[in-house]
Structures are given as structure tokens and as C-alpha cells.
Design a protein around this motif. Structure first.
Motif, PDB file in Angstrom:
ATOM      1  N   ALA A  30       0.821  -1.210   0.000  1.00 20.65           N
ATOM      2  CA  ALA A  30       0.000   0.000   0.000  1.00 20.65           C
ATOM      3  C   ALA A  30       0.859   1.266   0.000  1.00 20.65           C
ATOM      4  CB  ALA A  30      -0.934   0.003   1.209  1.00 20.65           C
ATOM      5  N   GLY A  31       2.201   1.082  -0.014  1.00 23.67           N
ATOM      6  CA  GLY A  31       3.098   2.217  -0.122  1.00 23.67           C
ATOM      7  C   GLY A  31       3.726   2.699   1.170  1.00 23.67           C
ATOM      8  N   ASN A  32       3.566   1.980   2.263  1.00 24.90           N
ATOM      9  CA  ASN A  32       4.145   2.390   3.540  1.00 24.90           C
ATOM     10  C   ASN A  32       5.651   2.098   3.536  1.00 24.90           C
ATOM     11  OD1 ASN A  32       5.034   1.926   6.436  1.00 24.90           O
ATOM     12  ND2 ASN A  32       3.004   2.818   6.759  1.00 24.90           N
ATOM     13  N   VAL A  33       6.454   3.151   3.536  1.00 24.33           N
ATOM     14  CA  VAL A  33       7.901   3.029   3.427  1.00 24.33           C
ATOM     15  C   VAL A  33       8.513   2.348   4.650  1.00 24.33           C
ATOM     16  CG1 VAL A  33      10.056   4.329   3.166  1.00 24.33           C
ATOM     17  CG2 VAL A  33       8.025   5.018   1.896  1.00 24.33           C
ATOM     18  N   LYS A  34       8.011   2.656   5.838  1.00 24.63           N
ATOM     19  CA  LYS A  34       8.543   2.024   7.051  1.00 24.63           C
ATOM     20  C   LYS A  34       8.309   0.517   7.020  1.00 24.63           C
ATOM     21  CE  LYS A  34       8.121   6.013  10.082  1.00 24.63           C
ATOM     22  NZ  LYS A  34       7.477   6.565  11.285  1.00 24.63           N
ATOM     23  N   ALA A  35       7.157   0.108   6.501  1.00 23.01           N
ATOM     24  CA  ALA A  35       6.868  -1.320   6.378  1.00 23.01           C
ATOM     25  C   ALA A  35       7.816  -1.969   5.374  1.00 23.01           C
ATOM     26  CB  ALA A  35       5.415  -1.534   5.967  1.00 23.01           C
ATOM     27  N   MET A  36       8.116  -1.269   4.293  1.00 26.15           N
ATOM     28  CA  MET A  36       9.065  -1.792   3.307  1.00 26.15           C
ATOM     29  C   MET A  36      10.413  -2.048   3.967  1.00 26.15           C
ATOM     30  SD  MET A  36       8.343   0.665   0.045  1.00 26.15           S
ATOM     31  CE  MET A  36       6.667   1.015  -0.466  1.00 26.15           C
ATOM     32  N   HIS A  37      10.865  -1.096   4.767  1.00 25.85           N
ATOM     33  CA  HIS A  37      12.142  -1.230   5.458  1.00 25.85           C
ATOM     34  C   HIS A  37      12.122  -2.408   6.425  1.00 25.85           C
ATOM     35  CE1 HIS A  37      14.777  -0.444   8.940  1.00 25.85           C
ATOM     36  NE2 HIS A  37      15.658  -0.149   7.999  1.00 25.85           N
ATOM     37  N   ASN A  38      11.093  -2.466   7.271  1.00 21.51           N
ATOM     38  CA  ASN A  38      11.026  -3.544   8.275  1.00 21.51           C
ATOM     39  C   ASN A  38      10.913  -4.917   7.609  1.00 21.51           C
ATOM     40  OD1 ASN A  38      11.075  -1.378  10.010  1.00 21.51           O
ATOM     41  ND2 ASN A  38       9.364  -2.083  11.251  1.00 21.51           N
ATOM     42  N   LEU A  39      10.196  -4.987   6.508  1.00 23.40           N
ATOM     43  CA  LEU A  39      10.072  -6.251   5.788  1.00 23.40           C
ATOM     44  C   LEU A  39      11.427  -6.678   5.241  1.00 23.40           C
ATOM     45  CD1 LEU A  39       8.179  -8.440   4.737  1.00 23.40           C
ATOM     46  CD2 LEU A  39       7.751  -6.992   2.736  1.00 23.40           C
ATOM     47  N   ALA A  40      12.180  -5.738   4.707  1.00 24.02           N
ATOM     48  CA  ALA A  40      13.519  -6.046   4.191  1.00 24.02           C
ATOM     49  C   ALA A  40      14.435  -6.531   5.318  1.00 24.02           C
ATOM     50  CB  ALA A  40      14.121  -4.819   3.508  1.00 24.02           C
ATOM     51  N   VAL A  41      14.352  -5.891   6.464  1.00 24.47           N
ATOM     52  CA  VAL A  41      15.184  -6.304   7.618  1.00 24.47           C
ATOM     53  C   VAL A  41      14.802  -7.698   8.077  1.00 24.47           C
ATOM     54  CG1 VAL A  41      15.717  -5.800  10.034  1.00 24.47           C
ATOM     55  CG2 VAL A  41      15.697  -3.947   8.355  1.00 24.47           C
ATOM     56  N   LEU A  42      13.504  -7.971   8.188  1.00 29.01           N
ATOM     57  CA  LEU A  42      13.059  -9.318   8.593  1.00 29.01           C
ATOM     58  C   LEU A  42      13.565 -10.361   7.605  1.00 29.01           C
ATOM     59  CD1 LEU A  42       9.329  -9.152   9.789  1.00 29.01           C
ATOM     60  CD2 LEU A  42      11.330  -9.730  11.123  1.00 29.01           C
ATOM     61  N   ASN A  43      13.441 -10.074   6.333  1.00 27.96           N
ATOM     62  CA  ASN A  43      13.881 -11.038   5.323  1.00 27.96           C
ATOM     63  C   ASN A  43      15.392 -11.252   5.372  1.00 27.96           C
ATOM     64  OD1 ASN A  43      11.301 -11.561   4.357  1.00 27.96           O
ATOM     65  ND2 ASN A  43      11.408  -9.963   2.804  1.00 27.96           N
TER      66      ASN A  43
END
Length: 94
Positions: free
Chosen positions: A77-90
Motif C-alpha cells: 500500500a506504499g508504507n515506506v517504514k513497512a518496506m524497510h522492516n520487511l527487508a530487515v526481517l527477510n
């Protein structure tokens, strides 16, 4: 009243007030309930916050898979913080 009537933005605001302790004591468990309602209606900021609660085990049992799923929805949905946290989790899973 708006939150009780299903407005996702208002539901998010109730969750944020509970999580931050504004107007009362901090309560992550109750905040998670309101974030969940808002997140299920597609509110990206609530999806991100719900992912954070799952990742950190705040008010909910820590669950990296659920955190990742909520971050994914928020990121789409475009949430940049979620993009970052998802990348860190992965990155941490690898």
C-alpha cells in the motif's frame, strides 16, 4: 464514535492512543485489537503498526511470520517504514 462505527482511520487513532498511553495507561494488547480492526479494512499505517507489535511481541505473542505478512500488506500500500522492516526481517531470516 467513528471508531465504533468502523472508520479505519479512527480505529487506528484509538489504537495509537492506547499504544502510546495518551489519555490513560499504555495498553498494547488493547491497541492491537484496534489496529487489527483498522488493518483488516486496509489502513496501511495500522497494518504497519500491527506488524511491529507482532515483531516485538508487544501485546501479542511475537510472531515473525505474522509480522512479515502485515508488513507486506502495508508495503504493497506504499508504507515506506513497512518496506524497510520487511527487508530487515527477510535479511535476518537468511
Amino acid at each position: 464514535l467513528a471508531a465504533a462505527n468502523g472508520d479505519p482511520s479512527a480505529e487506528f487513532d484509538v489504537g495509537a492512543r492506547l499504544a502510546e498511553g495518551r489519555g490513560g495507561s499504555q495498553n498494547f494488547k488493547e491497541a492491537a485489537k484496534w489496529y487489527q480492526r483498522s488493518a483488516e479494512r486496509g489502513f496501511a499505517q495500522a497494518q504497519y503498526r500491527l506488524g511491529t507489535l507482532y515483531e516485538r511481541g508487544l501485546g501479542l505473542k511475537a510472531d515473525a511470520e505474522r509480522a512479515s505478512a502485515w508488513y507486506q500488506r502495508a508495503a504493497e500500500a506504499g508504507n515506506v517504514k513497512a518496506m524497510h522492516n520487511l527487508a530487515v526481517l527477510n535479511a535476518n531470516q537468511q
